[in-house]
Scaffold this motif. Structure first.
Motif, PDB file in Angstrom:
ATOM      1  N   LEU A  26      -4.720   5.462  11.557  1.00  0.00           N
ATOM      2  CA  LEU A  26      -4.118   6.256  10.555  1.00  0.00           C
ATOM      3  C   LEU A  26      -2.722   5.865  10.526  1.00  0.00           C
ATOM      4  CD1 LEU A  26      -5.632   9.575  11.982  1.00  0.00           C
ATOM      5  CD2 LEU A  26      -6.227   8.576   9.848  1.00  0.00           C
ATOM      6  N   SER A  27      -2.179   6.358   9.351  1.00  0.00           N
ATOM      7  CA  SER A  27      -0.309   6.158   9.164  1.00  0.00           C
ATOM      8  C   SER A  27       0.239   7.383   9.914  1.00  0.00           C
ATOM      9  CB  SER A  27      -0.087   6.117   7.882  1.00  0.00           C
ATOM     10  OG  SER A  27       1.266   6.502   7.685  1.00  0.00           O
ATOM     11  N   ARG A  28       1.214   7.235  10.626  1.00  0.00           N
ATOM     12  CA  ARG A  28       1.897   8.517  11.256  1.00  0.00           C
ATOM     13  C   ARG A  28       2.139   9.475  10.182  1.00  0.00           C
ATOM     14  NH1 ARG A  28       5.773   4.986  14.423  1.00  0.00           N
ATOM     15  NH2 ARG A  28       4.986   3.545  12.699  1.00  0.00           N
ATOM     16  N   GLY A  29       2.414   8.805   8.700  1.00  0.00           N
ATOM     17  CA  GLY A  29       2.625   9.980   7.870  1.00  0.00           C
ATOM     18  C   GLY A  29       1.447  10.619   6.831  1.00  0.00           C
ATOM     19  N   TYR A  85       0.974  -1.323   0.032  1.00  0.00           N
ATOM     20  CA  TYR A  85      -0.004   0.118  -0.155  1.00  0.00           C
ATOM     21  C   TYR A  85       0.989   1.463   0.085  1.00  0.00           C
ATOM     22  CZ  TYR A  85      -0.030   2.613   4.234  1.00  0.00           C
ATOM     23  OH  TYR A  85       0.258   3.574   5.330  1.00  0.00           O
ATOM     24  N   LYS A  86       1.962   1.303   0.821  1.00  0.00           N
ATOM     25  CA  LYS A  86       2.780   2.454   0.972  1.00  0.00           C
ATOM     26  C   LYS A  86       3.334   2.765  -0.547  1.00  0.00           C
ATOM     27  CE  LYS A  86       3.809   2.488   5.925  1.00  0.00           C
ATOM     28  NZ  LYS A  86       2.939   3.318   6.395  1.00  0.00           N
ATOM     29  N   LEU A  87       3.912   1.744  -1.195  1.00  0.00           N
ATOM     30  CA  LEU A  87       4.444   1.901  -2.588  1.00  0.00           C
ATOM     31  C   LEU A  87       3.633   2.609  -3.275  1.00  0.00           C
ATOM     32  CD1 LEU A  87       6.799  -1.394  -3.199  1.00  0.00           C
ATOM     33  CD2 LEU A  87       7.558   0.873  -2.371  1.00  0.00           C
TER      34      LEU A  87
HETATM   35  C1  LIG Z   1      -0.521   1.870   8.651  1.00  0.00           C
HETATM   36  C2  LIG Z   1       0.900   2.100   9.223  1.00  0.00           C
HETATM   37  O1  LIG Z   1       1.813   1.713   8.534  1.00  0.00           O
HETATM   38  O2  LIG Z   1       0.950   3.153  10.055  1.00  0.00           O
HETATM   39  P1  LIG Z   1       2.352   3.763  10.373  1.00  0.00           P
HETATM   40  O3  LIG Z   1       2.870   4.298   9.244  1.00  0.00           O
HETATM   41  O4  LIG Z   1       2.068   4.757  11.423  1.00  0.00           O
HETATM   42  O5  LIG Z   1       3.314   2.638  10.924  1.00  0.00           O
END
Ligand SMILES: CC(=O)OP(=O)(O)O
Ligand SMILES: CC(C)(COP(=O)(O)OP(=O)(O)OC[C@H]1O[C@@H](n2cnc3c(N)ncnc32)[C@H](O)[C@@H]1OP(=O)(O)O)[C@@H](O)C(=O)NCCC(=O)NCCS
Length: 332
Positions: A308-311, A282-284
Motif C-alpha cells: 500500500l502507499s503510506r498515503g 501514478y501519484k500524479l
Molecule cells: C507506492 C508508494 O509510493 O508507496 P509510499 O507512498 O508508501 O512510498
C-alpha cells in the motif's frame, strides 16, 4: 458495475483468508471492519488482542481471527520453517524467533508460506522495501517467473481512454531501473494481471519520452529493445513501443504520431521505463485526476503479498485486500 465492485463480488464468491499485520494502524482496522461486514474475505489480524481491540474502538472486527505471535502455538513450527528456508543466508533459530515475534510482517509472510493464510496486505505504515523484502525472501517467485514486479490498478473517473478509464501502470513500485529484458518481462506479467483482474484484452504500450524515433537517447534505445524482446518472446500479446503517453492512450494523437501502430491510442497497460516515471506518474494521476489507485500490487511472487502507499485511505486498503483475494483464488 465498476472495477472494484466487480473485484469485490469475485472475492466474495471464492472466499480467501488474508493476513493483515499492521494492526496498529487505524485505517487497516477500518478496512478490516468493512471487509468483514461485506463478506469479501476472512481476515487474520496479527498482534496483541487487547491492543487491537483498543485500536478498533467503535469498529466491528469480531469476525476476524486475532493471532498474537508471542502466544501462538505455531511459533515453533514457523521458526523451523524460517530457519530451513534461510539457513544459507545465516538464519538461526534465535534470529527467526526475534523476527517472527517483533516484526509482524515476517510473521504474516511466514503464515502465507505455511499455508495458514492465502495472502497478505501491508504497507499503510511501512515503506515498500520493508513489505516486499520479506515476501521476496520467504515466498520467492512463482513457477516460471524470474522477476517480481509491482503495478497500480488505476481507475480514472470520466475517462474514455484505456478500458473505460481503467489502466495498469507498471512497474510503479518495485524495480528501480529495469533493463530491456526486465522491462519485457514486466510487460508480459502486466498483460496477464490485466486479463485476470480487469477481464478485458490487454493492450500494452512501452512508454518513453519518444514516439517511434522522434527522440534519440540511450533511454529510448532501452525501450525500443524491450519492445523487440517482448514481441519475440510473447507474440500473443498486443504490444508496441516506444510511445509517449499521449500517443499510447489518445486515439487522435496515436494516429498522428504513430500511424502504423495498432496499439497507439488504444493502450490500457502502460509500462513505464523506470520506477521514477512509474511511481511519479501514478501519484500524479491519482491526485490530479482524482483516480482510484490500488497497489502496489505485486505479480510473480509465489503467493500474493500486496503493498500500500503510506498515503492510502481505508477504502484503498479494502480494494487491495479484495484484489489480493482474487489473485489468491486464481493461484490456489
Ligand atoms: C507506492 C508508494 O509510493 O508507496 P509510499 O507512498 O508508501 O512510498
Ligand atoms: C524490493 C527491494 C527492497 C528488493 O531489494 P534488494 O536489495 O534486492 O533486497 P535483497 O537483496 O535483500 O533481496 C531480497 C531477496 O529478494 C530477491 N529479489 C529482489 N528483487 C527481486 C525481484 N524483482 N524479483 C524477484 N526476486 C527479487 C533477491 O534475489 C533476494 O533473494 P535472496 O535473499 O533469497 O537471495 C528493492 O528492489 C527496492 O527497494 N525497491 C524499491 C521499492 C520502493 O522504494 N518503491 C517506491 C515506493 S512504491
Amino acid at each position: 458495475m465498476g472495477f472494484i465492485d466487480a473485484i469485490k463480488e469475485r472475492a466474495k464468491q471464492n472466499k480467501m483468508t488474508i493476513v493483515l499485520p499492521e494492526t496498529n494502524d487505524r485505517r487497516t482496522l477500518e478496512a478490516a471492519s468493512k471487509i468483514l461486514a461485506e463478506g469479501i474475505a476472512d481476515l487474520v489480524l496479527v498482534g496483541n488482542k487487547e491492543e487491537i481491540e483498543k485500536g478498533a474502538d467503535g469498529l466491528d472486527i469480531s469476525k476476524a481471527t486475532i493471532v498474537d505471535p508471542m502466544k501462538s502455538d505455531k511459533l515453533n513450527a514457523y521458526i523451523d520453517l524460517l530457519v530451513e528456508l534461510r539457513k544459507n543466508k545465516g538464519m538461526t533459530p534465535e534470529k527467526a524467533e526475534e523476527l517472527l515475534t517483533k516484526d509482524y510482517l515476517f510473521y504474516g509472510v511466514t503464515m502465507v508460506k505455511a499455508g495458514d493464510a492465502d495472502g497478505m496486505v501491508a504497507g499503510a505504515c511501512h515503506a515498500t522495501a520493508d513489505v516486499l523484502r520479506p515476501s521476496l525472501q520467504i515466498l520467492k517467485t512463482a513457477p516460471g517467473t524470474k522477476l517480481v514486479s509491482a503495478f497500480f490498478l488505476m481507475v480514472v473517473p470520466n475517462c474514455e481512454y484505456g478500458a473505460n478509464g481503467t489502466f495498469i501502470f507498471s512497474d510503479a513500485g518495485l524495480n528501480q531501473n529495469p533493463n530491456a529484458e526486465e522491462l519485457a518481462a514486466i510487460a508480459s506479467s502486466s498483460a496477464k494481471s490485466f486479463e485476470l483482474l480487469v477481464e478485458e484484452e490487454p493492450i500494452v504500450a512501452m512508454l518513453s519520452h519518444s514516439t517511434k524515433g522522434s527522440a534519440k537517447h540511450a533511454d529510448v534505445d532501452k525501450v525500443v529493445e524491450a519492445t523487440k524482446i517482448a514481441k519475440e518472446l510473447y507474440p500473443e500479446i498486443k504490444i508496441d513501443g516506444e510511445l509517449q503517453a499521449d500517443a499510447a492512450i489518445v486515439p487522435s494523437v496515436g494516429a498522428s504520431k504513430a500511424p502504423e501502430s495498432e496499439i497507439a491510442g488504444k493502450a490500457n497497460v502502460l509500462v513505464f521505463p523506470d520506477l521514477d516515471a512509474g511511481n511519479i506518474g501514478y501519484k500524479l494521476v491519482q491526485r490530479l485526476a482524482k483516480a482510484e489507485a490500488y497497489g502496489p500490487i505485486t505479480q510473480g511472487i509465489a503467493r500474493p503479498v500486496n503493498d500500500l502507499s503510506r498515503g492510502c485511505c481505508a477504502d484503498d486498503i479494502v480494494g487491495v485486500i479484495a484484489i489480493t483475494a482474487v489473485q489468491a483464488a486464481a493461484t490456489k
